[in-house]
Design a protein around this motif. Structure first.
Motif, PDB file in Angstrom:
ATOM      1  N   ALA A 198      67.018  29.913 -76.540  1.00  0.00           N
ATOM      2  CA  ALA A 198      66.336  28.611 -76.611  1.00  0.00           C
ATOM      3  C   ALA A 198      66.032  28.073 -75.215  1.00  0.00           C
ATOM      4  CB  ALA A 198      67.174  27.613 -77.409  1.00  0.00           C
ATOM      5  N   LEU A 199      66.959  28.227 -74.283  1.00  0.00           N
ATOM      6  CA  LEU A 199      66.719  27.766 -72.911  1.00  0.00           C
ATOM      7  C   LEU A 199      65.632  28.585 -72.229  1.00  0.00           C
ATOM      8  CD1 LEU A 199      70.261  26.954 -71.491  1.00  0.00           C
ATOM      9  CD2 LEU A 199      68.372  25.367 -71.892  1.00  0.00           C
ATOM     10  N   LEU A 200      65.631  29.902 -72.464  1.00  0.00           N
ATOM     11  CA  LEU A 200      64.578  30.750 -71.901  1.00  0.00           C
ATOM     12  C   LEU A 200      63.206  30.315 -72.397  1.00  0.00           C
ATOM     13  CD1 LEU A 200      66.203  34.284 -72.192  1.00  0.00           C
ATOM     14  CD2 LEU A 200      65.613  33.084 -70.077  1.00  0.00           C
ATOM     15  N   VAL A 201      63.112  30.028 -73.685  1.00  0.00           N
ATOM     16  CA  VAL A 201      61.840  29.583 -74.265  1.00  0.00           C
ATOM     17  C   VAL A 201      61.444  28.231 -73.676  1.00  0.00           C
ATOM     18  CG1 VAL A 201      60.689  28.879 -76.397  1.00  0.00           C
ATOM     19  CG2 VAL A 201      62.114  30.933 -76.380  1.00  0.00           C
ATOM     20  N   GLU A 202      62.402  27.331 -73.526  1.00  0.00           N
ATOM     21  CA  GLU A 202      62.103  26.013 -72.936  1.00  0.00           C
ATOM     22  C   GLU A 202      61.567  26.154 -71.512  1.00  0.00           C
ATOM     23  OE1 GLU A 202      64.817  22.632 -73.142  1.00  0.00           O
ATOM     24  OE2 GLU A 202      65.876  23.708 -74.748  1.00  0.00           O
ATOM     25  N   TYR A 203      62.218  27.002 -70.712  1.00  0.00           N
ATOM     26  CA  TYR A 203      61.767  27.182 -69.330  1.00  0.00           C
ATOM     27  C   TYR A 203      60.384  27.820 -69.279  1.00  0.00           C
ATOM     28  CZ  TYR A 203      61.392  28.899 -64.544  1.00  0.00           C
ATOM     29  OH  TYR A 203      60.933  29.179 -63.284  1.00  0.00           O
ATOM     30  N   ALA A 204      60.184  28.883 -70.047  1.00  0.00           N
ATOM     31  CA  ALA A 204      58.875  29.543 -70.069  1.00  0.00           C
ATOM     32  C   ALA A 204      57.795  28.561 -70.526  1.00  0.00           C
ATOM     33  CB  ALA A 204      58.913  30.777 -70.965  1.00  0.00           C
ATOM     34  N   THR A 205      58.116  27.736 -71.510  1.00  0.00           N
ATOM     35  CA  THR A 205      57.170  26.733 -72.009  1.00  0.00           C
ATOM     36  C   THR A 205      56.858  25.708 -70.923  1.00  0.00           C
ATOM     37  OG1 THR A 205      57.940  27.023 -74.281  1.00  0.00           O
ATOM     38  CG2 THR A 205      56.767  24.978 -73.788  1.00  0.00           C
ATOM     39  N   ALA A 206      57.882  25.247 -70.222  1.00  0.00           N
ATOM     40  CA  ALA A 206      57.676  24.269 -69.147  1.00  0.00           C
ATOM     41  C   ALA A 206      56.798  24.856 -68.039  1.00  0.00           C
ATOM     42  CB  ALA A 206      59.018  23.822 -68.581  1.00  0.00           C
ATOM     43  N   ALA A 207      57.056  26.104 -67.664  1.00  0.00           N
ATOM     44  CA  ALA A 207      56.253  26.746 -66.618  1.00  0.00           C
ATOM     45  C   ALA A 207      54.814  26.935 -67.078  1.00  0.00           C
ATOM     46  CB  ALA A 207      56.879  28.081 -66.220  1.00  0.00           C
ATOM     47  N   ARG A 208      54.635  27.333 -68.341  1.00  0.00           N
ATOM     48  CA  ARG A 208      53.297  27.520 -68.899  1.00  0.00           C
ATOM     49  C   ARG A 208      52.553  26.187 -68.965  1.00  0.00           C
ATOM     50  NH1 ARG A 208      52.239  26.311 -73.699  1.00  0.00           N
ATOM     51  NH2 ARG A 208      50.255  26.804 -74.633  1.00  0.00           N
ATOM     52  N   ASN A 209      53.209  25.148 -69.458  1.00  0.00           N
ATOM     53  CA  ASN A 209      52.578  23.830 -69.541  1.00  0.00           C
ATOM     54  C   ASN A 209      52.198  23.313 -68.160  1.00  0.00           C
ATOM     55  OD1 ASN A 209      52.812  23.875 -72.307  1.00  0.00           O
ATOM     56  ND2 ASN A 209      54.607  22.547 -72.370  1.00  0.00           N
ATOM     57  N   ASN A 210      53.050  23.572 -67.173  1.00  0.00           N
ATOM     58  CA  ASN A 210      52.755  23.180 -65.799  1.00  0.00           C
ATOM     59  C   ASN A 210      51.512  23.910 -65.289  1.00  0.00           C
ATOM     60  OD1 ASN A 210      53.485  21.842 -63.245  1.00  0.00           O
ATOM     61  ND2 ASN A 210      53.907  23.914 -62.553  1.00  0.00           N
ATOM     62  N   LEU A 211      51.414  25.191 -65.600  1.00  0.00           N
ATOM     63  CA  LEU A 211      50.241  25.975 -65.209  1.00  0.00           C
ATOM     64  C   LEU A 211      48.978  25.400 -65.856  1.00  0.00           C
ATOM     65  CD1 LEU A 211      49.697  29.710 -64.869  1.00  0.00           C
ATOM     66  CD2 LEU A 211      48.352  28.509 -66.573  1.00  0.00           C
ATOM     67  N   LEU A 212      49.041  25.103 -67.151  1.00  0.00           N
ATOM     68  CA  LEU A 212      47.860  24.580 -67.850  1.00  0.00           C
ATOM     69  C   LEU A 212      47.468  23.197 -67.335  1.00  0.00           C
ATOM     70  CD1 LEU A 212      48.629  25.763 -71.499  1.00  0.00           C
ATOM     71  CD2 LEU A 212      46.968  26.734 -69.875  1.00  0.00           C
ATOM     72  N   GLU A 213      48.445  22.390 -66.986  1.00  0.00           N
ATOM     73  CA  GLU A 213      48.159  21.063 -66.422  1.00  0.00           C
ATOM     74  C   GLU A 213      47.480  21.220 -65.062  1.00  0.00           C
ATOM     75  OE1 GLU A 213      48.667  17.961 -63.677  1.00  0.00           O
ATOM     76  OE2 GLU A 213      50.196  19.536 -63.681  1.00  0.00           O
ATOM     77  N   PHE A 214      47.985  22.141 -64.249  1.00  0.00           N
ATOM     78  CA  PHE A 214      47.366  22.415 -62.945  1.00  0.00           C
ATOM     79  C   PHE A 214      45.932  22.904 -63.129  1.00  0.00           C
ATOM     80  CE2 PHE A 214      46.630  25.630 -59.516  1.00  0.00           C
ATOM     81  CZ  PHE A 214      46.486  24.737 -58.474  1.00  0.00           C
ATOM     82  N   LEU A 215      45.739  23.844 -64.033  1.00  0.00           N
ATOM     83  CA  LEU A 215      44.410  24.387 -64.316  1.00  0.00           C
ATOM     84  C   LEU A 215      43.440  23.294 -64.737  1.00  0.00           C
ATOM     85  CD1 LEU A 215      42.447  26.783 -64.799  1.00  0.00           C
ATOM     86  CD2 LEU A 215      43.441  26.948 -67.118  1.00  0.00           C
ATOM     87  N   SER A 216      43.906  22.355 -65.562  1.00  0.00           N
ATOM     88  CA  SER A 216      43.012  21.312 -66.077  1.00  0.00           C
ATOM     89  C   SER A 216      42.462  20.411 -64.975  1.00  0.00           C
ATOM     90  CB  SER A 216      43.717  20.469 -67.141  1.00  0.00           C
ATOM     91  OG  SER A 216      44.687  19.623 -66.544  1.00  0.00           O
ATOM     92  N   GLY A 217      43.139  20.354 -63.847  1.00  0.00           N
ATOM     93  CA  GLY A 217      42.680  19.530 -62.734  1.00  0.00           C
ATOM     94  C   GLY A 217      41.756  20.244 -61.762  1.00  0.00           C
ATOM     95  N   LEU A 218      41.403  21.476 -62.069  1.00  0.00           N
ATOM     96  CA  LEU A 218      40.556  22.256 -61.171  1.00  0.00           C
ATOM     97  C   LEU A 218      39.134  22.338 -61.703  1.00  0.00           C
ATOM     98  CD1 LEU A 218      42.997  25.263 -60.617  1.00  0.00           C
ATOM     99  CD2 LEU A 218      42.641  23.311 -59.084  1.00  0.00           C
ATOM    100  N   ASP A 219      38.183  22.373 -60.801  1.00  0.00           N
ATOM    101  CA  ASP A 219      36.812  22.666 -61.205  1.00  0.00           C
ATOM    102  C   ASP A 219      36.466  24.070 -60.703  1.00  0.00           C
ATOM    103  OD1 ASP A 219      36.301  22.392 -58.462  1.00  0.00           O
ATOM    104  OD2 ASP A 219      35.340  20.445 -58.685  1.00  0.00           O
ATOM    105  N   GLU A 220      35.269  24.516 -61.019  1.00  0.00           N
ATOM    106  CA  GLU A 220      34.899  25.875 -60.647  1.00  0.00           C
ATOM    107  C   GLU A 220      34.900  26.078 -59.133  1.00  0.00           C
ATOM    108  OE1 GLU A 220      31.658  29.253 -61.866  1.00  0.00           O
ATOM    109  OE2 GLU A 220      32.088  27.588 -63.209  1.00  0.00           O
ATOM    110  N   ASP A 221      34.486  25.063 -58.408  1.00  0.00           N
ATOM    111  CA  ASP A 221      34.489  25.158 -56.953  1.00  0.00           C
ATOM    112  C   ASP A 221      35.914  25.386 -56.437  1.00  0.00           C
ATOM    113  OD1 ASP A 221      33.138  24.865 -54.290  1.00  0.00           O
ATOM    114  OD2 ASP A 221      34.526  23.153 -54.162  1.00  0.00           O
ATOM    115  N   ALA A 222      36.866  24.644 -56.973  1.00  0.00           N
ATOM    116  CA  ALA A 222      38.261  24.803 -56.547  1.00  0.00           C
ATOM    117  C   ALA A 222      38.781  26.187 -56.919  1.00  0.00           C
ATOM    118  CB  ALA A 222      39.128  23.723 -57.174  1.00  0.00           C
TER     119      ALA A 222
END
Length: 173
Positions: A103-127
């Motif tokens: 359960a902790l492994l899944v939580e950490y992987a989920t947190a890292a994935r969500n962080n990646l998707l949040e970072f991605l959402s703030g980027l445009d094609e130029d970035a």
């Protein structure tokens, strides 16, 4: 969202759906299973998934502190070593690695994935195409290439984990 962003987002979403499938219903014993002392377990692969995403996004792309350093290492029972992502482990390191609770492994992987998707959402094609980061080897790549590397990484390891699941449970499980 740009076409490139959407493509990357969808690829990570699809990968996560498959990740959830290969861990679904597994016991802690099955998560920890290693066919030989020179093999990874599904738990190790899931930990590495989170570590790779966390390190690349937080350290390389954002230049900040990893989620791992902000409490996740301790929760998972590890020292907070930001460069330890499991890459290059030999037999001794694999044999000394203790698998955290699923359960902790899944939580950490989920947190890292969500962080990646949040970072991605703030980027445009130029970035994505013009923001350069430095790799661990000292090479310079753009963010689009970073995401490409990460997608290859998570897909490769997803196949390994699915194979380990099949070794234990058989076809269709």
């Amino acid at each position: 969202m740009t076409v490139l962003q959407e493509f990357i987002r969808q690829a990570f979403e699809t990968n996560w759906e498959w990740t959830e499938r290969y861990i679904d219903g597994l016991t802690q014993e099955e998560i920890e299973y290693r066919p030989t002392d020179q093999s990874h377990s599904i738990g190790f692969i899931l930990w590495h998934y989170g570590r790779a995403l966390d390190m690349w996004v937080q350290t390389r792309a954002r230049g900040g502190t990893q989620l791992y350093e902000e409490g996740w290492a301790e929760r998972l029972g590890f020292a907070s070593e930001p460069t330890d992502v499991g890459f290059g482990y030999g037999v001794e390191e694999l044999n000394n690695w203790t698998c955290p609770d699923k359960a902790l492994l899944v939580e950490y992987a989920t947190a890292a994935r969500n962080n990646l998707l949040e970072f991605l959402s703030g980027l445009d094609e130029d970035a994505l195409l013009n923001t350069e980061i430095t790799t661990l080897r000292g090479d310079t790549i753009n963010l689009a290439r970073m995401f490409s590397i990460l997608l290859w990484e998570v897909n490769q390891h997803g196949g390994q984990a699915s194979y380990l699941r099949g070794m234990q449970l058989g076809l269709g499980q």
